[in-house]
Write a protein that holds these residues in place. Structure first.
Motif, PDB file in Angstrom:
ATOM      1  N   ARG A   1      -4.628 -41.477  61.236  1.00 35.08           N
ATOM      2  CA  ARG A   1      -2.969 -40.528  60.674  1.00 35.08           C
ATOM      3  C   ARG A   1      -3.501 -38.972  60.884  1.00 35.08           C
ATOM      4  NH1 ARG A   1      -1.928 -45.967  61.686  1.00 35.08           N
ATOM      5  NH2 ARG A   1      -1.187 -46.766  60.776  1.00 35.08           N
TER       6      ARG A   1
ATOM      7  N   TRP B   1      -2.302 -36.892  61.883  1.00 37.68           N
ATOM      8  CA  TRP B   1      -1.030 -35.396  62.549  1.00 37.68           C
ATOM      9  C   TRP B   1      -0.826 -34.507  63.292  1.00 37.68           C
ATOM     10  CZ3 TRP B   1       0.709 -40.501  62.746  1.00 37.68           C
ATOM     11  CH2 TRP B   1       0.919 -40.972  61.718  1.00 37.68           C
TER      12      TRP B   1
ATOM     13  N   GLN C   1      15.253 -41.777  70.744  1.00 37.82           N
ATOM     14  CA  GLN C   1      15.457 -42.520  70.314  1.00 37.82           C
ATOM     15  C   GLN C   1      16.502 -43.083  70.142  1.00 37.82           C
ATOM     16  OE1 GLN C   1      13.767 -41.137  66.392  1.00 37.82           O
ATOM     17  NE2 GLN C   1      12.184 -42.784  66.507  1.00 37.82           N
TER      18      GLN C   1
ATOM     19  N   PHE D   1       6.561 -37.526  62.962  1.00 39.56           N
ATOM     20  CA  PHE D   1       5.028 -38.326  63.044  1.00 39.56           C
ATOM     21  C   PHE D   1       5.103 -37.850  61.521  1.00 39.56           C
ATOM     22  CE2 PHE D   1       4.082 -35.852  67.482  1.00 39.56           C
ATOM     23  CZ  PHE D   1       3.141 -36.738  67.500  1.00 39.56           C
TER      24      PHE D   1
ATOM     25  N   TYR E   1       6.614 -41.181  61.028  1.00 42.64           N
ATOM     26  CA  TYR E   1       5.620 -42.376  60.797  1.00 42.64           C
ATOM     27  C   TYR E   1       4.489 -42.462  60.093  1.00 42.64           C
ATOM     28  CZ  TYR E   1       7.738 -44.932  65.332  1.00 42.64           C
ATOM     29  OH  TYR E   1       7.889 -45.320  65.948  1.00 42.64           O
TER      30      TYR E   1
ATOM     31  N   ILE F   1       4.977 -45.047  57.489  1.00 42.98           N
ATOM     32  CA  ILE F   1       4.629 -46.579  57.740  1.00 42.98           C
ATOM     33  C   ILE F   1       3.683 -46.788  57.597  1.00 42.98           C
ATOM     34  CG2 ILE F   1       6.260 -47.937  59.241  1.00 42.98           C
ATOM     35  CD1 ILE F   1       7.890 -45.932  59.899  1.00 42.98           C
TER      36      ILE F   1
ATOM     37  N   LEU G   1       0.886 -49.456  60.728  1.00 46.38           N
ATOM     38  CA  LEU G   1       1.457 -49.562  62.174  1.00 46.38           C
ATOM     39  C   LEU G   1      -0.014 -49.654  62.895  1.00 46.38           C
ATOM     40  CD1 LEU G   1       4.528 -47.493  62.708  1.00 46.38           C
ATOM     41  CD2 LEU G   1       4.772 -50.013  62.996  1.00 46.38           C
TER      42      LEU G   1
ATOM     43  N   VAL H   1       3.180 -50.548  69.857  1.00 38.81           N
ATOM     44  CA  VAL H   1       3.473 -50.189  68.964  1.00 38.81           C
ATOM     45  C   VAL H   1       3.396 -51.867  67.963  1.00 38.81           C
ATOM     46  CG1 VAL H   1       4.341 -49.288  67.044  1.00 38.81           C
ATOM     47  CG2 VAL H   1       4.678 -48.528  69.090  1.00 38.81           C
TER      48      VAL H   1
ATOM     49  N   GLU I   1       3.458 -53.777  64.371  1.00 34.24           N
ATOM     50  CA  GLU I   1       3.455 -53.762  63.227  1.00 34.24           C
ATOM     51  C   GLU I   1       2.770 -53.951  62.515  1.00 34.24           C
ATOM     52  OE1 GLU I   1       7.749 -55.415  62.741  1.00 34.24           O
ATOM     53  OE2 GLU I   1       7.995 -52.956  63.244  1.00 34.24           O
TER      54      GLU I   1
ATOM     55  N   ASP J   1      11.046 -43.434  72.087  1.00 32.85           N
ATOM     56  CA  ASP J   1      10.713 -44.688  71.709  1.00 32.85           C
ATOM     57  C   ASP J   1      11.910 -45.654  71.400  1.00 32.85           C
ATOM     58  OD1 ASP J   1       9.273 -45.886  68.836  1.00 32.85           O
ATOM     59  OD2 ASP J   1      10.109 -43.982  68.322  1.00 32.85           O
TER      60      ASP J   1
ATOM     61  N   ARG K   1      11.960 -47.878  69.177  1.00 39.80           N
ATOM     62  CA  ARG K   1      11.556 -48.620  68.237  1.00 39.80           C
ATOM     63  C   ARG K   1      13.240 -49.464  67.380  1.00 39.80           C
ATOM     64  NH1 ARG K   1      11.160 -45.639  62.064  1.00 39.80           N
ATOM     65  NH2 ARG K   1      11.320 -47.458  60.913  1.00 39.80           N
TER      66      ARG K   1
END
Length: 314
Positions: free
Chosen positions: A204, A206, A221, A237, A240, A243, A246, A261, A263, A288, A290
């Protein structure tokens, strides 16, 4: 793929918006196999929907009262766009169009037909690229998507007998390809850049991730608007960061190094992937997936069955 009654421009625009997400996975199953790549197939799907919206606007401006039935129309746009790309890459193979009258087309296929369909569905997407284009299209439409010979003939502008011929030869060739293919995928080591990206995310960090971005970095995306520049992409970021759970792991997909990725770190398979492009050690493009998770539904990922242990960013 039978056409329904025509409708007004407003109805078609509403249909396209309402049915796009529902239809995208099926369009992708076709385009991915036609292109021999799940990533290239998704590019064709996105381009198809953009072209469809533009065409609807042109219909309205020209005063055309009726537009084509939505589903076959979108498939035709996708098919033609994929063929354009294949021709531009000089991979389209010439083949004779002869007839074969011994291909069944029943509502309830016989056991041989069922086996053919099962083999096509289980075949790796990339192997379809070894078939000549028309064989490829017919096999995917018939054996993967379950379309009728008549609808396939209409879409590809062929006779039903010609469709049967391409189907028979394509099935035979696909069996040969599958018999010769290696059973197992070889895991490949991650590059230092992608391993670092995954490690920074898992920690994490960032700010560390933002430091990897090129000044002109872009983020794509699905059908969302393109983001460009470190400020806009940097907010990616931040999103993200909200969330939980991940976990990123380097993986290989169709010869491309990607980010798998998860989850949940304990999940046996990733939920989706990201694909990074690099320039002089900085990230120039992030794709991405997603919001289009169907992209890897039929994909063969190597090195992503189990997430790697958390690495250390340097």
């Amino acid at each position: 793929m039978s056409a329904g009654p025509p409708s007004s421009h407003g109805d078609h625009r509403a249909q396209l918006l309402a049915q796009a997400e529902e239809l995208r996975p099926e369009l992708h199953r076709y385009c991915a196999r036609l292109m021999g790549s799940v990533i290239d197939g998704e590019d064709v799907v996105q381009d198809t929907l953009v072209r469809a919206f533009v065409a609807l606007e042109e219909f309205e401006l020209s005063g055309v009262e009726e537009t084509p039935s939505l589903r076959p129309w979108l498939f035709r746009i996708a098919h033609n766009r994929a063929l354009d790309l294949l021709r531009s890459r000089a991979v389209r193979a010439a083949e004779p169009i002869d007839d074969a009258a011994d291909v069944a087309d029943q509502t309830s296929p016989d056991p041989v037909e069922m086996l053919m369909r099962q083999e096509a569905i289980k075949t790796a997407v990339s192997r379809f690229a070894e078939l000549p284009t028309l064989q490829r299209s017919v096999v995917v439409l018939k054996d993967v998507l379950g379309e009728s010979l008549t609808d396939i003939a209409t879409l590809l502008d062929l006779t039903v007998d010609a469709v049967k011929g391409h189907l028979a030869r394509g099935r035979a060739r696909l069996r040969e390809i599958n018999a010769q293919a290696a059973v197992l995928l070889e895991a490949r080591p991650a590059s230092a850049a992608v391993a670092r990206y995954a490690a920074l995310f898992n920690q994490r960090d960032w700010d560390g991730l933002r430091a990897l971005l090129a000044d002109d970095v872009k983020l794509k995306q699905s059908s969302h608007p393109l983001r460009a520049g470190t400020a806009e992409v940097g907010s990616f970021f931040t999103i993200y960061g909200k969330i939980d759970g991940l976990w990123f792991a380097p993986a290989w997909l169709e010869g491309r190094e990607v980010i798998a990725v998860f989850e949940n770190r304990a999940d046996p398979k990733p939920s989706y992937v990201m694909w990074l492009e690099w320039r002089e050690g900085r990230i120039s493009f992030i794709r991405d997936y997603r919001y289009v998770r169907y992209v890897i539904a039929d994909a063969e990922l190597a090195g992503a069955a189990k997430p790697a242990s958390e690495g250390t960013a340097h």
